[in-house]
Design a protein around this motif. Structure first.
Motif, short mmCIF file in Angstrom:
data_model
loop_
_atom_site.label_atom_id
_atom_site.label_comp_id
_atom_site.label_asym_id
_atom_site.label_seq_id
_atom_site.Cartn_x
_atom_site.Cartn_y
_atom_site.Cartn_z
N LYS A 1 -3.95 -3.13 5.39
CA LYS A 1 -3.19 -4.06 4.54
C LYS A 1 -2.88 -5.38 5.26
O LYS A 1 -3.05 -6.46 4.68
CB LYS A 1 -1.91 -3.36 4.10
CG LYS A 1 -0.91 -4.20 3.36
CD LYS A 1 0.34 -3.42 3.07
CE LYS A 1 0.88 -2.69 4.27
NZ LYS A 1 1.22 -3.61 5.41
N SER B 1 0.86 -1.18 0.00
CA SER B 1 0.00 0.00 0.00
C SER B 1 0.89 1.23 0.00
O SER B 1 2.07 1.14 0.37
CB SER B 1 -0.91 0.03 1.23
OG SER B 1 -0.15 0.18 2.41
N ASP C 1 3.33 -9.64 3.54
CA ASP C 1 2.73 -8.38 3.99
C ASP C 1 3.83 -7.32 4.05
O ASP C 1 4.68 -7.35 4.94
CB ASP C 1 2.06 -8.57 5.35
CG ASP C 1 1.50 -7.27 5.90
OD1 ASP C 1 1.01 -6.46 5.11
OD2 ASP C 1 1.56 -7.07 7.14
N VAL D 1 -3.46 -2.57 -1.77
CA VAL D 1 -4.64 -2.34 -0.93
C VAL D 1 -4.79 -0.83 -0.75
O VAL D 1 -3.82 -0.13 -0.40
CB VAL D 1 -4.50 -3.02 0.44
CG1 VAL D 1 -5.71 -2.70 1.32
CG2 VAL D 1 -4.36 -4.53 0.28
#
Length: 351
Positions: free
Chosen positions: A111, A104, A210, A234
């Motif tokens: 996220k 993001s 992530d 995201v």
């Protein structure tokens, strides 16, 4: 009298709804068995989370039922995930078929929550899934998953804890929650590489990474370490998030990471009292971003207080309340994501 070749001829004409290619040519039909007026079909999909599973099964059943003499069609559907990236001899993760980096442009868009819930949904479908918390400065996934057990080692590699059928690793397992990491870029990059290389991931269908917010060292390290990874952005609907998410998306492109699509989080709020839909942060930002840069829009996830509560309690929403509006959205997004990866895999296989 119906012959087996008649069955194959009909199946040859059935096409995958997304790719437009015969399911026979795609190798999806593994077995055809004819017994009197009944036919048994084994169909192997390219992902257990296939969004078109029912449509493909219905097409097979419908077309075969039209053959005179066939009264019963039994279909057994299995799945085998194919790699969507070229796995080279020097690859540091040769047993991982698909790597998806969730990024993001800014913090606060959810996220990590999205990455966590998507990982669980893919695992629930039957896939082998790993989740790597690449947010070195602010690791939150251990809390979201309620993991408190220490990371074990076999003397050579770290053994990632498993919860909800996903393997998880995070820098948060090695520090206390209130310990700040005051590290410079090279140390951060080295730590991320170790999370990839020093962990016994085993065979994985999907590794979800992530990323931290922004466009700094971590995404660059990912691109250099795993050049065949894919990216997902995201964002939230409002213009401020949209414009910054654009930078993250352009970053992926400049690093030659294939961008699969955009997920819009906190898209709308359903009032628990009147059931009206309220678009608190505006609407359409995620879809507009996807259209502008010609990538797929993977879906919208609602703003739901229960998502926050369940994450704080270490039991993500797709586990604590799988029938909620938010959970249904996560399942839809995961199926679209898996479908996109399957399309990339098939094209890679043909090339």
């Amino acid at each position: 009298m119906v012959k087996e070749k008649d069955i194959w001829n009909v199946l040859e004409k059935i096409r995958d709804p997304e790719l437009g290619v015969s399911i026979v040519k795609m190798g999806m039909i593994k077995k055809v068995e004819l017994k009197g007026d009944a036919v048994y079909i084994e169909c192997e999909l390219t992902t257990p989370a296939c969004p078109l599973k029912k449509e493909i099964e219905d097409s097979i059943r419908s077309e075969l039922s039209r053959i005179e003499g066939i009264r019963n069609v039994e279909i057994k559907t299995t799945a085998k995930v194919l790699p969507s990236r070229r796995i080279l001899p020097e690859d540091i993760l040769p047993s991982v078929k698909n790597i998806i980096a969730i990024g993001s442009g800014k913090g606060g868009v959810g996220k990590s929550t999205v990455a966590t819930n998507l990982s669980i949904v893919l695992a629930k479908s039957g896939a082998k899934v790993g989740l790597l918390d690449g947010d070195i400065y602010g690791p939150s996934i251990p809390r979201m998953l309620g993991i408190k057990e220490p990371v074990r080692t076999d003397g050579k590699k770290l053994i990632p804890p498993e919860v909800y059928d996903i393997k998880v690793i995070s820098i948060g397992f090695f520090i206390t929650e209130d310990t700040p990491l005051i590290w410079r870029g090279p140390i951060i990059s080295g730590a991320l590489r170790q999370l990839f290389t020093d962990v016994d991931w085993g065979e994985l269908d999907y590794l979800i990474v992530d990323l931290p917010p922004g466009t700094g060292d971590i995404p660059l390290t990912l691109a250099q370490t795993l050049p065949n990874a894919h990216g997902v952005i995201v964002t939230t609907p409002q213009p401020a998030a949209y414009s910054i998410a654009m930078k993250a998306l352009m970053m992926f492109k400049k690093l030659n990471l294939n961008v699969i699509g955009v997920i819009e989080n906190m898209s709308y709020f359903i009032c628990p009292h009147c059931k009206n839909r309220v678009e608190i942060f505006g609407s359409g930002g995620g879809k507009e971003l996807a259209e502008k840069l010609n990538v797929s829009f993977l879906g919208s996830i609602p703003l739901d207080p229960e998502v926050r509560i369940s994450s704080d309690e270490g039991v993500p929403i797709v586990i604590s309340n799988p029938h909620s509006e938010a959970s249904k959205a996560y399942f839809d997004v995961a199926r679209r994501l898996a479908g996109k990866l399957s399309m990339i895999s098939f094209k890679l296989l043909r090339s």
